[in-house]
Design an enzyme around this catalytic site. Structure first.
Site, mmCIF file in Angstrom:
data_model
loop_
_atom_site.group_PDB
_atom_site.id
_atom_site.type_symbol
_atom_site.label_atom_id
_atom_site.label_comp_id
_atom_site.label_asym_id
_atom_site.label_seq_id
_atom_site.Cartn_x
_atom_site.Cartn_y
_atom_site.Cartn_z
ATOM 1 C CB THR A 54 -1.003 -0.047 1.153
ATOM 2 O OG1 THR A 54 -0.113 0.221 2.332
ATOM 3 C CG2 THR A 54 -1.829 -1.193 1.147
ATOM 4 C CG ASP A 55 -1.327 4.938 -1.193
ATOM 5 O OD1 ASP A 55 -1.885 4.616 -0.185
ATOM 6 O OD2 ASP A 55 -1.937 5.324 -2.035
ATOM 7 C CB ALA A 56 1.410 7.389 2.714
#
Length: 133
Positions: A14-16
């Site tokens: 995932t991203d942030a």
């Protein structure tokens, strides 16, 4: 007849914001195709011993909705075109609530890894693919 493979979204995917980074969907699709080949009785390391590989030639991918951290996703795969040295997969990633998240059409070619030239899909694998098309 197709194949289904489940995969859990890990933090590293995932991203942030906790949403799957788009390029990771390609990894999920690859894992599903590898598991399908394994279920058909072929291990890719055996192919590598004979300098045979399947390489992605083309990808057409649509993102419909985001996958999120810790979801258990279902990757549905089917072969929509089968030729002597290539095949086309239709793959879809489905959420736990049965929402279509990502869909892709992926063309894969069989190549001789020494020359990187196309070669016929080995007969035993081709027959297994024909059985499930």
């Amino acid at each position: 007849m197709g194949h289904q493979h489940s995969i859990r979204v890990y933090y590293e995917d995932t991203d942030a914001g906790g949403i799957v980074y788009y390029a990771n969907y390609l990894k999920f699709f690859e894992r599903a195709r590898t598991e399908w080949l394994r279920n058909l009785g072929t291990e890719q390391d055996e192919l590598l011993e004979h300098s045979i590989g399947f390489v992605v030639k083309r990808v057409e991918m649509d993102n419909h909705a985001p996958a999120r951290f810790n979801q258990l996703l279902c990757i549905q795969s089917e072969i929509v075109e089968l030729k002597r040295a290539s095949l086309v997969f239709k793959q879809t990633i489905i959420s736990p609530s049965d929402t279509r998240l990502v869909s892709a059409i992926i063309k894969v070619a069989c190549v001789n890894l020494s020359s990187m030239k196309p070669q016929a899909i080995p007969a035993n694998i081709l027959e297994e693919f024909k059985r499930v098309v």
